[in-house]
Design an enzyme around this catalytic site. Structure first.
Site, PDB file in Angstrom:
ATOM      1  N   ASP A  68     -31.184   2.618  35.565  1.00  0.00           N
ATOM      2  CA  ASP A  68     -31.796   3.532  36.525  1.00  0.00           C
ATOM      3  C   ASP A  68     -30.769   4.072  37.524  1.00  0.00           C
ATOM      4  O   ASP A  68     -30.860   5.225  37.959  1.00  0.00           O
ATOM      5  CB  ASP A  68     -32.922   2.826  37.277  1.00  0.00           C
ATOM      6  CG  ASP A  68     -34.172   2.665  36.421  1.00  0.00           C
ATOM      7  OD1 ASP A  68     -34.197   3.221  35.306  1.00  0.00           O
ATOM      8  OD2 ASP A  68     -35.119   1.994  36.864  1.00  0.00           O
ATOM      9  N   ASN A 142     -36.102   8.665  43.942  1.00  0.00           N
ATOM     10  CA  ASN A 142     -36.931   7.461  44.037  1.00  0.00           C
ATOM     11  C   ASN A 142     -37.509   7.271  45.436  1.00  0.00           C
ATOM     12  O   ASN A 142     -38.715   7.305  45.626  1.00  0.00           O
ATOM     13  CB  ASN A 142     -36.124   6.220  43.657  1.00  0.00           C
ATOM     14  CG  ASN A 142     -36.352   5.797  42.228  1.00  0.00           C
ATOM     15  OD1 ASN A 142     -37.034   6.478  41.464  1.00  0.00           O
ATOM     16  ND2 ASN A 142     -35.763   4.672  41.851  1.00  0.00           N
ATOM     17  N   ASP A 143     -36.626   7.037  46.403  1.00  0.00           N
ATOM     18  CA  ASP A 143     -37.121   6.654  47.716  1.00  0.00           C
ATOM     19  C   ASP A 143     -36.095   6.858  48.812  1.00  0.00           C
ATOM     20  O   ASP A 143     -34.888   6.957  48.562  1.00  0.00           O
ATOM     21  CB  ASP A 143     -37.579   5.192  47.705  1.00  0.00           C
ATOM     22  CG  ASP A 143     -36.544   4.239  47.114  1.00  0.00           C
ATOM     23  OD1 ASP A 143     -35.354   4.381  47.448  1.00  0.00           O
ATOM     24  OD2 ASP A 143     -36.913   3.371  46.319  1.00  0.00           O
ATOM     25  N   ARG A 152     -32.500  -9.312  62.036  1.00  0.00           N
ATOM     26  CA  ARG A 152     -33.309  -8.965  63.202  1.00  0.00           C
ATOM     27  C   ARG A 152     -34.381  -7.951  62.814  1.00  0.00           C
ATOM     28  O   ARG A 152     -34.121  -7.000  62.071  1.00  0.00           O
ATOM     29  CB  ARG A 152     -32.407  -8.377  64.286  1.00  0.00           C
ATOM     30  CG  ARG A 152     -33.157  -7.981  65.547  1.00  0.00           C
ATOM     31  CD  ARG A 152     -32.181  -7.447  66.599  1.00  0.00           C
ATOM     32  NE  ARG A 152     -32.903  -6.932  67.762  1.00  0.00           N
ATOM     33  CZ  ARG A 152     -32.300  -6.395  68.814  1.00  0.00           C
ATOM     34  NH1 ARG A 152     -30.982  -6.313  68.842  1.00  0.00           N
ATOM     35  NH2 ARG A 152     -33.024  -5.954  69.834  1.00  0.00           N
ATOM     36  N   ASP A 171     -39.141  -5.440  58.778  1.00  0.00           N
ATOM     37  CA  ASP A 171     -37.739  -5.420  58.346  1.00  0.00           C
ATOM     38  C   ASP A 171     -37.329  -4.049  57.844  1.00  0.00           C
ATOM     39  O   ASP A 171     -36.138  -3.779  57.656  1.00  0.00           O
ATOM     40  CB  ASP A 171     -37.512  -6.446  57.227  1.00  0.00           C
ATOM     41  CG  ASP A 171     -37.497  -7.875  57.747  1.00  0.00           C
ATOM     42  OD1 ASP A 171     -37.676  -8.065  58.962  1.00  0.00           O
ATOM     43  OD2 ASP A 171     -37.322  -8.802  56.927  1.00  0.00           O
ATOM     44  N   THR A 182     -42.193   2.376  41.087  1.00  0.00           N
ATOM     45  CA  THR A 182     -41.893   1.152  40.336  1.00  0.00           C
ATOM     46  C   THR A 182     -40.568   0.518  40.778  1.00  0.00           C
ATOM     47  O   THR A 182     -40.067  -0.384  40.114  1.00  0.00           O
ATOM     48  CB  THR A 182     -41.847   1.447  38.826  1.00  0.00           C
ATOM     49  OG1 THR A 182     -40.992   2.571  38.587  1.00  0.00           O
ATOM     50  CG2 THR A 182     -43.232   1.741  38.283  1.00  0.00           C
ATOM     51  N   GLN A 241     -28.199   4.529  47.075  1.00  0.00           N
ATOM     52  CA  GLN A 241     -26.836   4.900  46.701  1.00  0.00           C
ATOM     53  C   GLN A 241     -26.062   5.602  47.805  1.00  0.00           C
ATOM     54  O   GLN A 241     -24.841   5.499  47.869  1.00  0.00           O
ATOM     55  CB  GLN A 241     -26.863   5.782  45.447  1.00  0.00           C
ATOM     56  CG  GLN A 241     -27.419   5.068  44.224  1.00  0.00           C
ATOM     57  CD  GLN A 241     -27.326   5.896  42.961  1.00  0.00           C
ATOM     58  OE1 GLN A 241     -27.239   7.115  42.995  1.00  0.00           O
ATOM     59  NE2 GLN A 241     -27.354   5.230  41.812  1.00  0.00           N
TER      60      GLN A 241
END
Length: 286
Positions: A68, A142-143, A152, A171, A182, A241
């Site tokens: 991926d 993707n995101d 922290r 977090d 996915t 990335q």
């Protein structure tokens, strides 16, 4: 499809053998291959490109060999160009790669005779703002993840279409496309979303309240995430990335991009078949 760009993870154990096989098959089909010098060396044929980001100027489609991560890198380097991408899995989970290593000859045959289907995947555009100053933009397939860079906890103020949603103590937070559902989002407890759904998903990473749940919104939504003043070091990551550090008061504006990417699938491809295989779903044995 006669001119194919090759993006490959040459560190994969089988990469050398698969690329050599791909080179021989392309010669049989009289197909031209384009890639970096290191990949062309393993292919045994093809045209060397000094800059992979210029690949879209030379090819009809891009074949990504690896996992991926290789698919995400290939999409990012296309930078919104309308060139379809086909992924060949060389090991690992590989939700985005729809062709198994043993089917690479079949994939080349299908490309040569235009015997395939495509589906269009949405992407997210994000911009980091400090006051009215635009710092940098990122596009993700993707995101986009805003997360703590240490142990922290951080505070993230979230609004949608200029309406306050809530402030999360957590977090981190993941804003994902259906394609990315996915990935990190699923690991954080987010839902699996069919690729053609017109939505974005907001998932929390280790929220510090049991009432926090993933939020599904229309893909026309404009999502704003502001870093709280009490937060420590915070990072933004696009597709895991690229990205950068965020400062208290920085705002990340996210919305569905006007650019998209087309994935190539061979005849007989089934999204749910991929899920059954990758997630090891099975029916009751009773």
């Amino acid at each position: 499809m006669k001119r194919i760009g090759i993006a490959a993870n040459c560190k994969k154990q089988r990469a050398g053998d698969v690329l050599a096989r791909l080179g021989r098959k392309s010669a049989d089909l009289n197909m031209a291959l384009f890639s970096s010098e290191s990949v062309i060396r393993l292919l045994g044929c093809g045209t060397i490109l000094q800059d992979d980001k210029k690949m879209c100027d030379h090819v009809d489609a891009v074949m990504a060999l690896g996992g991926d991560g290789t698919m995400l890198r290939a999409v990012r380097e296309l930078n919104g160009a309308d060139k379809p991408v086909i992924g060949v899995n060389l090991g690992g989970l590989g939700f985005l790669t729809s062709v198994a290593e043993e089917d690479i000859d079949k994939a080349m045959d299908c490309l040569a005779r235009d015997d395939f289907e495509t589906d269009t995947r949405s992407m997210i555009d994000s911009v980091i703002l400090n006051g009215a100053v635009e710092k940098v933009k990122y596009r993700a397939l993707n995101d986009v993840v805003v997360h703590s860079a240490s142990s922290r906890i951080i505070t993230l103020h979230v609004s949608i279409n200029d309406e306050m949603v809530t402030s999360y103590v957590c977090d981190g937070l993941v804003v994902t496309t259906p394609t990315g559902s996915t990935g990190y989002s699923m690991s954080a407890g987010g839902p699996i979303v069919m690729p053609n759904a017109k939505v974005l998903v907001i998932s929390l990473i280790c929220p510090h309240t049991l009432s926090s749940r993933p939020l599904v919104v229309p893909d026309c939504s404009r999502i704003c995430v502001e870093v709280g003043d009490d937060s420590g070091k915070v990072l933004l990551s696009a597709d895991g990335q690229v990205g950068q550090a965020l400062e208290p008061g920085d705002r990340v504006m996210m919305e569905c991009s006007d650019k998209s990417i087309r994935f190539i699938h061979l005849p007989g491809y089934s999204y749910f078949s991929v899920l059954r295989q990758k997630l090891r779903w099975s029916g009751s044995s009773v």
